[in-house]
Enzyme design. Structure first.
Site, PDB file in Angstrom:
ATOM      1  CE  LYS A   1      -2.544  49.564 -33.529  1.00  0.00           C
ATOM      2  NZ  LYS A   1      -3.138  48.460 -34.257  1.00  0.00           N
TER       3      LYS A   1
ATOM      4  NE  ARG B   1       2.267  44.345 -35.010  1.00  0.00           N
ATOM      5  CZ  ARG B   1       2.469  45.658 -35.033  1.00  0.00           C
ATOM      6  NH1 ARG B   1       1.778  46.454 -34.257  1.00  0.00           N
ATOM      7  NH2 ARG B   1       3.371  46.174 -35.852  1.00  0.00           N
TER       8      ARG B   1
HETATM    9  N1  PMM Z   1      -1.003  47.486 -36.083  1.00  0.00           N
HETATM   10  C1  PMM Z   1      -0.004  48.134 -36.677  1.00  0.00           C
HETATM   11  C2  PMM Z   1       0.874  47.467 -37.549  1.00  0.00           C
HETATM   12  N2  PMM Z   1       0.742  46.144 -37.779  1.00  0.00           N
HETATM   13  N3  PMM Z   1      -0.396  44.119 -37.413  1.00  0.00           N
HETATM   14  C3  PMM Z   1      -1.406  43.454 -36.830  1.00  0.00           C
HETATM   15  N4  PMM Z   1      -1.560  42.131 -37.082  1.00  0.00           N
HETATM   16  N5  PMM Z   1      -2.291  44.060 -36.001  1.00  0.00           N
HETATM   17  C4  PMM Z   1      -2.221  45.382 -35.710  1.00  0.00           C
HETATM   18  O1  PMM Z   1      -3.066  45.885 -34.947  1.00  0.00           O
HETATM   19  C5  PMM Z   1      -1.162  46.143 -36.314  1.00  0.00           C
HETATM   20  C6  PMM Z   1      -0.264  45.460 -37.174  1.00  0.00           C
HETATM   21  C7  PMM Z   1       0.159  49.599 -36.431  1.00  0.00           C
HETATM   22  O2  PMM Z   1       0.818  49.826 -35.228  1.00  0.00           O
HETATM   23  P1  PMM Z   1       2.410  50.183 -35.137  1.00  0.00           P
HETATM   24  O3  PMM Z   1       2.652  51.393 -35.998  1.00  0.00           O
HETATM   25  O4  PMM Z   1       2.656  50.403 -33.685  1.00  0.00           O
HETATM   26  O5  PMM Z   1       3.191  48.999 -35.659  1.00  0.00           O
END
Ligand code: PMM
Length: 306
Positions: free
Chosen positions: A243, A282
């Protein structure tokens, strides 16, 4: 050799995914490893996610990437078809389902435990029908009508993520008195709606929503105060992978680190949050985080409650 164990891409040219021929029994949430934090791998099937957008624009390439993460040891594969990048355009549930359902079905068939990353109840329901085992919903305070009822009816684990507004508005919604207290209070408000619909406490997994309606400093403040989230009494999931605030931290000569230059810092946060009792992280890069959660467990991290 068991064809299921073959690495993707190693089969004959006519059969790029030999791994899918022999289905495995469906993986179950209850069978996840215990005694350490879990690693949830990110599989975005989108043209525009902030760090891996466009990488998996076809179902076959997404399935192969998901299988690689599964074989690398990911405990959960989180499949998403809607970009949550700040400013991202909405995706219709129909388009989202077209992207994710074949991927979810194939990974489930190969024996992976799959979560569906969606804000749409109809997509969550369709993904559960093809074998997804967890709903990962980042809609936060703007819970879609029908989602709470779906979670109550299906009794599946549900990730309740903190976010104000939507992808277009969240970046301007960063006014907090005390970010950790306010996030907990706002999560409690959504949790009450889930309880009112009949969702059970043990179904809920809490996520502070790092990068969602938070400034860089607020992200750090939340990570410093994980114990306040854990005090809500649920499993805690943390998503910092690649991020922007990590890019800022790792700035060199005035230039923020690129998304793919943020994996070591991501794994460092995995180690620290696992040591503080996070249930799962994650991440994009599975291997280093898997090693990090094992190190944290070996050094006596609190049991993450699963
Ligand atoms: N961040 C993203 C997408 N989905 N879900 C959860 N539970 N927590 C998060 O911090 C989260 C998520 C955005 O990041 P990406 O674009 O790398 O998927």
């Amino acid at each position: 050799m068991d064809s299921l164990a073959a690495a993707p891409g190693t089969g004959p040219a006519t059969s790029p995914l030999p791994v899918l021929r022999k289905p495995r029994p469906a993986a179950k949430f209850e069978d996840l490893p215990t005694g350490r934090s879990l690693v949830m791998a990110i599989l975005n099937v989108t043209p525009d996610s902030f760090s891996d957008g466009g990488k998996h624009a076809t179902a076959d390439s997404a399935i192969a990437a998901g299988l690689r993460m599964f074989y690398a040891g990911a405990d959960i594969i989180d499949v998403g078809g809607e970009s949550t990048r700040p400013g991202a355009e909405d995706v219709s549930p129909e388009e989202e389902q077209r992207r994710v359902l074949p991927v979810v079905a194939a990974l489930v068939k190969a024996g992976a435990l799959v979560s569906i990353d969606t804000t749409h109840a109809s997509t969550a329901e369709a993904a559960l029908e093809v074998g997804a085992a967890i709903i990962n919903d980042v809609s936060g305070l703007t819970l879609e009508p029908g989602m709470a009822e779906l979670v109550a009816r299906t009794k599946v684990p549900y990730v309740l993520t903190h976010r104000r507004g939507d992808a277009k508005t969240m970046s301007s919604l960063t006014d907090y008195q005390d970010v950790a207290n306010d996030v907990v209070a706002e999560l409690r408000g959504v949790r009450d709606k889930l309880y009112a619909a009949g969702v059970q406490p043990e179904q809920i997994i809490i996520d502070p929503g790092i990068g969602f309606s938070k400034t860089d400093e607020q992200n750090w403040e939340l990570l410093r105060n994980l114990d306040r989230l854990e005090a809500m009494g649920h499993k805690v999931l943390i998503g910092v992978s690649r991020k922007r605030f990590l890019g800022t931290l790792l700035t060199v000569a005035g230039k923020a680190a690129l998304p793919e230059e943020r994996d070591a810092a991501t794994a460092a946060i995995t180690a620290i949050t696992a040591a503080r009792g996070a249930w799962a992280v994650r991440v994009h890069d599975v291997g280093p985080s898997l090693d990090a959660v094992k190190v944290a467990a070996r050094l006596g991290a609190p049991n993450p409650g699963h």
